[in-house]
Design a protein around this motif. Structure first.
Motif, PDB file in Angstrom:
ATOM      1  N   SER A  80      36.454  37.722  60.306  1.00 46.70           N
ATOM      2  CA  SER A  80      36.372  39.438  59.997  1.00 46.70           C
ATOM      3  C   SER A  80      36.085  40.189  61.396  1.00 46.70           C
ATOM      4  O   SER A  80      37.099  40.972  62.116  1.00 46.70           O
ATOM      5  CB  SER A  80      37.086  40.392  59.071  1.00 46.70           C
ATOM      6  N   PRO A  81      35.083  40.154  61.274  1.00 40.81           N
ATOM      7  CA  PRO A  81      33.941  40.974  61.784  1.00 40.81           C
ATOM      8  C   PRO A  81      34.494  40.200  64.055  1.00 40.81           C
ATOM      9  O   PRO A  81      33.972  39.115  63.542  1.00 40.81           O
ATOM     10  CB  PRO A  81      32.211  40.410  61.574  1.00 40.81           C
ATOM     11  N   PRO A  82      34.415  41.172  64.223  1.00 42.84           N
ATOM     12  CA  PRO A  82      34.473  41.105  66.122  1.00 42.84           C
ATOM     13  C   PRO A  82      32.664  40.444  66.346  1.00 42.84           C
ATOM     14  O   PRO A  82      32.803  40.142  67.672  1.00 42.84           O
ATOM     15  CB  PRO A  82      35.489  41.739  66.581  1.00 42.84           C
ATOM     16  N   TYR A  83      31.625  41.629  65.542  1.00 41.00           N
ATOM     17  CA  TYR A  83      30.593  41.270  66.394  1.00 41.00           C
ATOM     18  C   TYR A  83      29.281  41.155  64.959  1.00 41.00           C
ATOM     19  O   TYR A  83      29.910  41.456  64.267  1.00 41.00           O
ATOM     20  CB  TYR A  83      30.537  43.068  66.572  1.00 41.00           C
ATOM     21  N   TRP A  84      28.912  40.057  65.347  1.00 41.40           N
ATOM     22  CA  TRP A  84      27.867  39.819  64.517  1.00 41.40           C
ATOM     23  C   TRP A  84      26.812  41.040  64.050  1.00 41.40           C
ATOM     24  O   TRP A  84      26.527  40.341  62.897  1.00 41.40           O
ATOM     25  CB  TRP A  84      26.742  39.256  65.576  1.00 41.40           C
ATOM     26  N   TRP A  85      26.204  42.334  64.792  1.00 42.77           N
ATOM     27  CA  TRP A  85      25.488  43.053  64.041  1.00 42.77           C
ATOM     28  C   TRP A  85      26.689  43.511  62.393  1.00 42.77           C
ATOM     29  O   TRP A  85      25.630  44.102  61.407  1.00 42.77           O
ATOM     30  CB  TRP A  85      24.751  43.993  65.092  1.00 42.77           C
ATOM     31  N   LEU A  86      27.759  43.006  62.649  1.00 40.52           N
ATOM     32  CA  LEU A  86      28.923  44.337  61.740  1.00 40.52           C
ATOM     33  C   LEU A  86      28.225  43.238  60.131  1.00 40.52           C
ATOM     34  O   LEU A  86      28.115  44.162  59.073  1.00 40.52           O
ATOM     35  CB  LEU A  86      30.730  44.155  61.193  1.00 40.52           C
ATOM     36  N   TYR A  87      27.873  42.271  59.985  1.00 40.30           N
ATOM     37  CA  TYR A  87      27.750  41.571  59.060  1.00 40.30           C
ATOM     38  C   TYR A  87      25.818  41.725  58.515  1.00 40.30           C
ATOM     39  O   TYR A  87      26.467  41.936  57.114  1.00 40.30           O
ATOM     40  CB  TYR A  87      27.088  40.166  59.102  1.00 40.30           C
ATOM     41  N   LEU A  88      25.744  42.535  59.314  1.00 40.66           N
ATOM     42  CA  LEU A  88      24.652  43.898  58.515  1.00 40.66           C
ATOM     43  C   LEU A  88      24.560  44.753  57.746  1.00 40.66           C
ATOM     44  O   LEU A  88      23.775  45.448  56.934  1.00 40.66           O
ATOM     45  CB  LEU A  88      23.520  44.271  59.931  1.00 40.66           C
ATOM     46  N   LEU A  89      25.593  44.908  57.909  1.00 36.90           N
ATOM     47  CA  LEU A  89      26.542  46.092  56.731  1.00 36.90           C
ATOM     48  C   LEU A  89      27.411  46.097  55.540  1.00 36.90           C
ATOM     49  O   LEU A  89      27.573  46.625  54.551  1.00 36.90           O
ATOM     50  CB  LEU A  89      27.693  46.934  57.597  1.00 36.90           C
ATOM     51  N   LEU A  90      26.946  44.585  55.493  1.00 36.38           N
ATOM     52  CA  LEU A  90      27.235  44.020  54.163  1.00 36.38           C
ATOM     53  C   LEU A  90      26.436  44.647  52.813  1.00 36.38           C
ATOM     54  O   LEU A  90      26.742  44.267  52.108  1.00 36.38           O
ATOM     55  CB  LEU A  90      27.343  42.841  54.029  1.00 36.38           C
ATOM     56  N   PRO A  91      24.843  44.034  52.700  1.00 31.51           N
ATOM     57  CA  PRO A  91      24.168  45.452  51.834  1.00 31.51           C
ATOM     58  C   PRO A  91      24.595  46.528  51.604  1.00 31.51           C
ATOM     59  O   PRO A  91      24.549  46.967  50.725  1.00 31.51           O
ATOM     60  CB  PRO A  91      22.667  44.981  52.260  1.00 31.51           C
ATOM     61  N   ILE A  92      24.883  47.320  52.838  1.00 30.33           N
ATOM     62  CA  ILE A  92      25.576  48.736  52.671  1.00 30.33           C
ATOM     63  C   ILE A  92      26.625  48.583  51.261  1.00 30.33           C
ATOM     64  O   ILE A  92      27.214  48.968  50.485  1.00 30.33           O
ATOM     65  CB  ILE A  92      26.121  49.345  52.768  1.00 30.33           C
ATOM     66  N   HIS A  93      27.717  47.211  51.758  1.00 33.26           N
ATOM     67  CA  HIS A  93      28.921  47.086  50.548  1.00 33.26           C
ATOM     68  C   HIS A  93      28.199  46.909  49.650  1.00 33.26           C
ATOM     69  O   HIS A  93      29.052  47.394  48.840  1.00 33.26           O
ATOM     70  CB  HIS A  93      29.776  45.910  51.237  1.00 33.26           C
ATOM     71  N   PHE A  94      27.724  46.164  49.356  1.00 27.97           N
ATOM     72  CA  PHE A  94      27.096  45.002  48.180  1.00 27.97           C
ATOM     73  C   PHE A  94      26.255  46.583  47.163  1.00 27.97           C
ATOM     74  O   PHE A  94      26.835  46.794  46.225  1.00 27.97           O
ATOM     75  CB  PHE A  94      26.137  44.267  48.140  1.00 27.97           C
ATOM     76  N   PHE A  95      25.958  47.300  47.745  1.00 32.00           N
ATOM     77  CA  PHE A  95      25.089  48.543  47.191  1.00 32.00           C
ATOM     78  C   PHE A  95      25.917  49.843  47.229  1.00 32.00           C
ATOM     79  O   PHE A  95      25.367  51.096  46.835  1.00 32.00           O
ATOM     80  CB  PHE A  95      23.550  48.598  47.601  1.00 32.00           C
ATOM     81  N   MET A  96      27.457  50.010  47.402  1.00 33.07           N
ATOM     82  CA  MET A  96      27.925  51.175  47.234  1.00 33.07           C
ATOM     83  C   MET A  96      28.245  51.641  46.363  1.00 33.07           C
ATOM     84  O   MET A  96      28.789  52.676  46.310  1.00 33.07           O
ATOM     85  CB  MET A  96      29.724  50.600  48.024  1.00 33.07           C
ATOM     86  N   GLY A  97      28.513  51.329  44.931  1.00 34.66           N
ATOM     87  CA  GLY A  97      28.478  51.971  43.907  1.00 34.66           C
ATOM     88  C   GLY A  97      26.847  52.252  43.564  1.00 34.66           C
ATOM     89  O   GLY A  97      27.416  53.776  42.810  1.00 34.66           O
ATOM     90  N   PRO A  98      26.494  52.731  43.266  1.00 33.16           N
ATOM     91  CA  PRO A  98      24.921  53.417  43.257  1.00 33.16           C
ATOM     92  C   PRO A  98      24.890  54.077  44.642  1.00 33.16           C
ATOM     93  O   PRO A  98      24.655  55.756  44.428  1.00 33.16           O
ATOM     94  CB  PRO A  98      23.521  51.832  43.313  1.00 33.16           C
ATOM     95  N   ILE A  99      24.960  54.139  46.266  1.00 28.47           N
ATOM     96  CA  ILE A  99      25.205  54.557  46.809  1.00 28.47           C
ATOM     97  C   ILE A  99      26.357  55.838  46.822  1.00 28.47           C
ATOM     98  O   ILE A  99      26.033  57.087  46.832  1.00 28.47           O
ATOM     99  CB  ILE A  99      25.672  54.183  48.271  1.00 28.47           C
ATOM    100  N   HIS A 100      27.312  55.748  46.692  1.00 29.25           N
ATOM    101  CA  HIS A 100      28.397  56.409  46.014  1.00 29.25           C
ATOM    102  C   HIS A 100      28.198  57.061  44.697  1.00 29.25           C
ATOM    103  O   HIS A 100      28.402  58.839  44.526  1.00 29.25           O
ATOM    104  CB  HIS A 100      29.382  55.686  46.156  1.00 29.25           C
ATOM    105  N   GLY A 101      27.420  56.772  43.695  1.00 27.64           N
ATOM    106  CA  GLY A 101      27.488  57.411  42.615  1.00 27.64           C
ATOM    107  C   GLY A 101      25.970  58.316  43.163  1.00 27.64           C
ATOM    108  O   GLY A 101      26.345  59.782  42.331  1.00 27.64           O
ATOM    109  N   ALA A 102      25.382  57.679  43.959  1.00 32.05           N
ATOM    110  CA  ALA A 102      24.004  59.392  43.777  1.00 32.05           C
ATOM    111  C   ALA A 102      25.155  60.285  45.005  1.00 32.05           C
ATOM    112  O   ALA A 102      24.620  61.204  44.876  1.00 32.05           O
ATOM    113  CB  ALA A 102      23.388  58.160  44.485  1.00 32.05           C
ATOM    114  N   ILE A 103      26.026  59.727  45.610  1.00 26.37           N
ATOM    115  CA  ILE A 103      26.803  61.229  47.251  1.00 26.37           C
ATOM    116  C   ILE A 103      27.163  61.991  46.211  1.00 26.37           C
ATOM    117  O   ILE A 103      26.860  63.601  45.996  1.00 26.37           O
ATOM    118  CB  ILE A 103      26.932  60.357  47.955  1.00 26.37           C
TER     119      ILE A 103
END
Length: 130
Positions: A80-103
């Protein structure tokens, strides 16, 4: 429990009894682990109101399962990603549960207008909901 005891000391993640977002996240994690490992039983009002699948709980709490889902997600998203740097966002995706819960739980209880109909300390960022 959170909604039944909102903003009281029985609320498992009320920011009014915890000093920062990290503390809120850790307290929530510890309560989850206590219930998962049967170190703590829910109060009688909350027992037998949800299904119990011990095998599924055990499997889904394994690190191997978490890593497998991370790898599967990465492989699924790889074309999917058209640019390599979008892979750097995967950790945010993996931790979205705790991040969303905190927010949701921190910001939702500490920002803006108090809900005057329920006498709860919780606040909402939307003035039209008061």
């Amino acid at each position: 429990m959170h909604h039944a005891y909102s903003d009281t000391e029985k609320d498992p993640h009320s920011p009014h009894f915890i000093k920062d977002v990290w503390g809120l996240t850790m307290k929530t994690k510890n309560i989850y682990l206590d219930y998962l490992n049967y170190k703590k039983e829910p109060e009688p009002a909350f027992r037998d109101r949800y299904p119990t699948w011990k095998a599924l709980d055990r499997i889904s709490d394994l690190w191997v399962t978490r890593i497998a889902f991370g790898v599967a997600t990465s492989l699924f998203m790889s074309p999917s990603p058209p640019y390599w740097w979008l892979y750097l966002l995967l950790p945010i995706h993996f931790f979205m549960g705790p991040i969303h819960g905190a927010i949701v739980n921190w910001c939702g209880h500490t920002i803006r207008v108090a809900n005057s109909t329920t006498k709860i300390i919780a606040r909402t960022p939307y003035p039209w909901t008061s």
